[in-house]
Design a protein around this motif. Structure first.
Motif, PDB file in Angstrom:
ATOM      1  N   ALA A 344     -20.953  29.784 -29.722  1.00  0.00           N
ATOM      2  CA  ALA A 344     -20.666  31.049 -30.403  1.00  0.00           C
ATOM      3  C   ALA A 344     -19.904  32.001 -29.481  1.00  0.00           C
ATOM      4  CB  ALA A 344     -21.970  31.708 -30.850  1.00  0.00           C
ATOM      5  N   ILE A 345     -19.192  32.933 -30.100  1.00  0.00           N
ATOM      6  CA  ILE A 345     -18.582  34.040 -29.356  1.00  0.00           C
ATOM      7  C   ILE A 345     -19.556  35.206 -29.490  1.00  0.00           C
ATOM      8  CG2 ILE A 345     -16.641  35.672 -29.348  1.00  0.00           C
ATOM      9  CD1 ILE A 345     -15.175  33.130 -30.798  1.00  0.00           C
ATOM     10  N   VAL A 346     -20.079  35.671 -28.371  1.00  0.00           N
ATOM     11  CA  VAL A 346     -21.109  36.710 -28.438  1.00  0.00           C
ATOM     12  C   VAL A 346     -20.531  38.048 -27.981  1.00  0.00           C
ATOM     13  CG1 VAL A 346     -23.404  37.415 -27.631  1.00  0.00           C
ATOM     14  CG2 VAL A 346     -22.932  34.994 -28.053  1.00  0.00           C
ATOM     15  N   GLN A 347     -20.422  38.968 -28.938  1.00  0.00           N
ATOM     16  CA  GLN A 347     -19.928  40.326 -28.656  1.00  0.00           C
ATOM     17  C   GLN A 347     -21.142  41.231 -28.580  1.00  0.00           C
ATOM     18  OE1 GLN A 347     -15.934  39.822 -31.411  1.00  0.00           O
ATOM     19  NE2 GLN A 347     -17.505  41.242 -32.077  1.00  0.00           N
ATOM     20  N   ALA A 348     -21.465  41.687 -27.370  1.00  0.00           N
ATOM     21  CA  ALA A 348     -22.734  42.387 -27.209  1.00  0.00           C
ATOM     22  C   ALA A 348     -22.529  43.846 -26.821  1.00  0.00           C
ATOM     23  CB  ALA A 348     -23.570  41.692 -26.144  1.00  0.00           C
ATOM     24  N   TYR A 349     -23.468  44.665 -27.301  1.00  0.00           N
ATOM     25  CA  TYR A 349     -23.502  46.062 -26.889  1.00  0.00           C
ATOM     26  C   TYR A 349     -24.933  46.422 -26.508  1.00  0.00           C
ATOM     27  CZ  TYR A 349     -24.160  51.055 -27.198  1.00  0.00           C
ATOM     28  OH  TYR A 349     -24.538  52.336 -26.905  1.00  0.00           O
ATOM     29  N   ASP A 350     -25.073  47.130 -25.398  1.00  0.00           N
ATOM     30  CA  ASP A 350     -26.382  47.680 -25.027  1.00  0.00           C
ATOM     31  C   ASP A 350     -26.153  49.021 -24.344  1.00  0.00           C
ATOM     32  OD1 ASP A 350     -29.467  46.678 -24.501  1.00  0.00           O
ATOM     33  OD2 ASP A 350     -28.758  48.097 -22.986  1.00  0.00           O
ATOM     34  N   PRO A 351     -26.931  50.041 -24.699  1.00  0.00           N
ATOM     35  CA  PRO A 351     -26.703  51.356 -24.101  1.00  0.00           C
ATOM     36  C   PRO A 351     -27.030  51.428 -22.613  1.00  0.00           C
ATOM     37  CG  PRO A 351     -28.339  51.473 -25.889  1.00  0.00           C
ATOM     38  CD  PRO A 351     -27.947  50.049 -25.765  1.00  0.00           C
ATOM     39  N   ALA A 352     -27.836  50.528 -22.076  1.00  0.00           N
ATOM     40  CA  ALA A 352     -28.255  50.679 -20.667  1.00  0.00           C
ATOM     41  C   ALA A 352     -28.098  49.429 -19.805  1.00  0.00           C
ATOM     42  CB  ALA A 352     -29.715  51.132 -20.613  1.00  0.00           C
ATOM     43  N   GLY A 353     -28.081  48.248 -20.432  1.00  0.00           N
ATOM     44  CA  GLY A 353     -28.153  47.041 -19.592  1.00  0.00           C
ATOM     45  C   GLY A 353     -26.890  46.187 -19.571  1.00  0.00           C
ATOM     46  N   ALA A 354     -25.778  46.695 -20.153  1.00  0.00           N
ATOM     47  CA  ALA A 354     -24.612  45.834 -20.384  1.00  0.00           C
ATOM     48  C   ALA A 354     -23.977  45.292 -19.098  1.00  0.00           C
ATOM     49  CB  ALA A 354     -23.577  46.584 -21.210  1.00  0.00           C
ATOM     50  N   ASP A 355     -23.803  46.144 -18.091  1.00  0.00           N
ATOM     51  CA  ASP A 355     -23.087  45.692 -16.884  1.00  0.00           C
ATOM     52  C   ASP A 355     -23.833  44.579 -16.174  1.00  0.00           C
ATOM     53  OD1 ASP A 355     -21.232  47.540 -17.480  1.00  0.00           O
ATOM     54  OD2 ASP A 355     -21.868  49.027 -15.989  1.00  0.00           O
ATOM     55  N   LYS A 356     -25.139  44.792 -16.011  1.00  0.00           N
ATOM     56  CA  LYS A 356     -25.961  43.775 -15.343  1.00  0.00           C
ATOM     57  C   LYS A 356     -26.011  42.495 -16.187  1.00  0.00           C
ATOM     58  CE  LYS A 356     -29.632  46.050 -13.613  1.00  0.00           C
ATOM     59  NZ  LYS A 356     -31.083  46.311 -13.654  1.00  0.00           N
ATOM     60  N   ALA A 357     -26.026  42.663 -17.506  1.00  0.00           N
ATOM     61  CA  ALA A 357     -26.086  41.502 -18.401  1.00  0.00           C
ATOM     62  C   ALA A 357     -24.845  40.633 -18.236  1.00  0.00           C
ATOM     63  CB  ALA A 357     -26.231  41.966 -19.846  1.00  0.00           C
ATOM     64  N   LYS A 358     -23.713  41.288 -18.080  1.00  0.00           N
ATOM     65  CA  LYS A 358     -22.442  40.556 -17.921  1.00  0.00           C
ATOM     66  C   LYS A 358     -22.456  39.747 -16.618  1.00  0.00           C
ATOM     67  CE  LYS A 358     -18.000  39.669 -18.636  1.00  0.00           C
ATOM     68  NZ  LYS A 358     -17.580  38.755 -19.716  1.00  0.00           N
ATOM     69  N   GLN A 359     -23.065  40.320 -15.576  1.00  0.00           N
ATOM     70  CA  GLN A 359     -23.170  39.570 -14.315  1.00  0.00           C
ATOM     71  C   GLN A 359     -24.062  38.348 -14.489  1.00  0.00           C
ATOM     72  OE1 GLN A 359     -24.674  42.359 -11.399  1.00  0.00           O
ATOM     73  NE2 GLN A 359     -22.972  43.742 -11.761  1.00  0.00           N
TER      74      GLN A 359
END
Ligand code: UDX
Ligand code: UDX
Length: 430
Positions: A344-359
């Motif tokens: 799947a192509i996962v397009q994610a949004y999170d108000p606080a954890g996005a940067d760390k999640a990408k790592q």
């Protein structure tokens, strides 16, 4: 009292700042130099309601300061809290290497008569373990006592939980040392339970395992509700009015996560195994939780028409629950990883954890807001219960998605309102 706190993570920082707020003189140590430097200027490395103000208060009053190195904090302190991480080891047991390192480092500088307090969640027997390390590593430390004083702090409301505890548990064989620990909390109104160290350590694990059991129980009921066309929210409400059951921790969802429940339930199971007790109930709780992640992946797969390969999934929320930036054992991250692995192509949004999640999951496409994450999506999956997801313009959303399918793993949205707007809506247990 003069207090040292070793570890400036979620637990240590809360303990240090709140004890300074209660009037103690607190030195908090961490081995992360940049974290310490930031904290000394009032910059808070975690998202925690009320933390910036209480740290600021401590720094201004000079009752709170941060240093590098456990020994620098422990020298001259009356009470020394160990709040370092106790991650899950390969065999499920809590890994005590950081606790051991901290104990070895502080042993040579401990003042006679001081109390070393295990605050991190540590397995039964840890008070004795720390006492042994101190005895091995320090000079004539027979007058240093070890106590267990477990934390019951929920991330996102840790400051409130610390200052308004349901109870304070102190496990210590030395009554005078137990009284000293209880005096740290004399500004708080809460029952204080003084017991032996093993019972205190067990209280922590039993409490978390019980709460995890409640969640797995309601998730199992939710799955059954889906099969018999009942609404689990009505069921939980009807159960909760019974005071013996209560309303709390009966919210179905994608399974429990976070830095405590998964790790602590595995550690308790390990304790049972090594002590020859077959804890089938707890094993069931863990298994129900694991299957709940799968159940959500299946719902999303169905929503995408039976295959995830090439499907665009808009993921709302990555942290393990709302109001925290913590991604440790987050159901959303585990589910997102499964979606990515299935193509799947996962397009994610999170108000606080996005940067760390990408790592942590480089395959994620991080989007700037909930609408952006949903643009062109075949399925929108609500995986963390951030309040802002409730108040969106769903007519606008309808125009952005590729297919109007919502999988709401937190029962956050109103199914009737979603269906009125033409969405195919699937919640949990209703
Ligand atoms: C941790 C455990 O995971 C939890 O089970 C326990 O109840 C409390 O401790 P948390 O505070 O959330 O929870 O951990 P974390 O945010 O990782 O903080 C630990 C801090 O200790 C980090 O800042 C780390 O740099 C520091 N640390 C770690 C030390 O100062 N010394 C060490 O030897 C190891
Ligand atoms: C937990 C304990 O509650 C706290 O006392 C301390 O021991 C540390 O661990 P925390 O991990 O911050 O706190 O989160 P908590 O609010 O307890 O939630 C844990 C998980 O259970 C989250 O993933 C949450 O989404 C989930 N949960 C909680 C549910 O799925 N349903 C519920 O009804 C409650």
């Amino acid at each position: 009292m003069k207090v040292a706190v070793i570890g400036a993570g979620y637990v240590g920082l809360t303990t240090a700042a709140c004890l300074a707020h209660l009037g103690h003189e607190v030195v908090c140590a961490d081995l992360d130099e940049s974290r310490v430097a930031k904290l000394n200027t009032g910059e808070i490395p975690i998202l925690e309601e009320g933390m910036p103000a209480i740290v600021e208060e401590g720094l201004t009053s000079r009752r709170l300061r941060f240093v590098v190195g456990a020994a620098n904090a422990a020298a001259g302190a009356d009470c020394i809290f160990i709040c370092v991480a106790t991650p899950q080891g390969d065999d499920g047991a809590a890994d005590m290497k950081y606790v051991e390192a901290a104990a070895r480092e502080i042993a040579p500088v401990l003042a006679p008569g001081s109390v070393v307090i295990n605050k991190s969640t540590m397995p039964v027997g840890s008070s004795r373990f720390v006492q042994r390390i101190l005895d091995e590593s320090g000079p004539a430390l027979d007058r240093v006592t070890v106590a267990s004083n477990p934390e019951f702090l929920r991330e996102g409301q840790a400051v409130r939980d610390f200052l308004n505890p349901d109870r304070i548990v102190i496990g210590c064989d030395d009554p005078a040392a137990a009284v000293r620990v209880s005096e740290l909390y004399s500004g708080l109104r809460a029952p204080v339970l003084v017991t032996d160290p093993a019972s205190a350590e067990m209280i922590k694990y039993a409490s978390n395992a019980f709460l995890a059991t409640k969640i797995s129980f309601i998730n199992a009921i939710a799955n059954l509700c889906e099969a018999v066309d009942a609404d689990v929210r009505e069921v939980a409400l009807g159960m909760g009015y019974d005071r013996r059951i209560g309303f709390e921790f009966l919210k179905p969802g994608p399974g429990y996560g976070g830095s405590c429940f998964p790790k602590d339930s595995a550690a308790l199971l390990h304790t049972a195994q090594v002590n020859g007790y077959s804890f089938d109930l707890l094993e069931g709780v863990i298994e129900v939780n694991r299957k709940q992640y799968e159940h959500m992946v299946n719902k999303i797969t169905q929503g995408a028409g039976g295959s995830l390969n090439g499907a665009v999934i808009g993921v709302w929320g990555l942290t393990f629950k709302s109001d925290t930036d913590d991604l440790r054992d987050s159901p959303s991250m585990l589910i997102s990883e499964r979606l990515l692995n299935a193509g799947a192509i996962v397009q994610a949004y999170d108000p606080a954890g996005a940067d760390k999640a990408k790592q942590m999951l480089p395959g994620l496409e991080i989007r700037t807001d909930a609408y952006d994450a949903a643009t062109g999506a075949d399925v929108v999956a609500v995986l963390t219960e951030w309040d802002e997801f409730r108040w969106l313009d769903f007519d606008r959303l309808r125009g952005l998605v590729s297919k109007p399918v919502i999988v709401d793993a937190r029962n956050l949205l109103d199914p009737a309102a979603m269906r009125r707007r033409g969405f195919q809506y699937s919640g949990v247990g209703r």
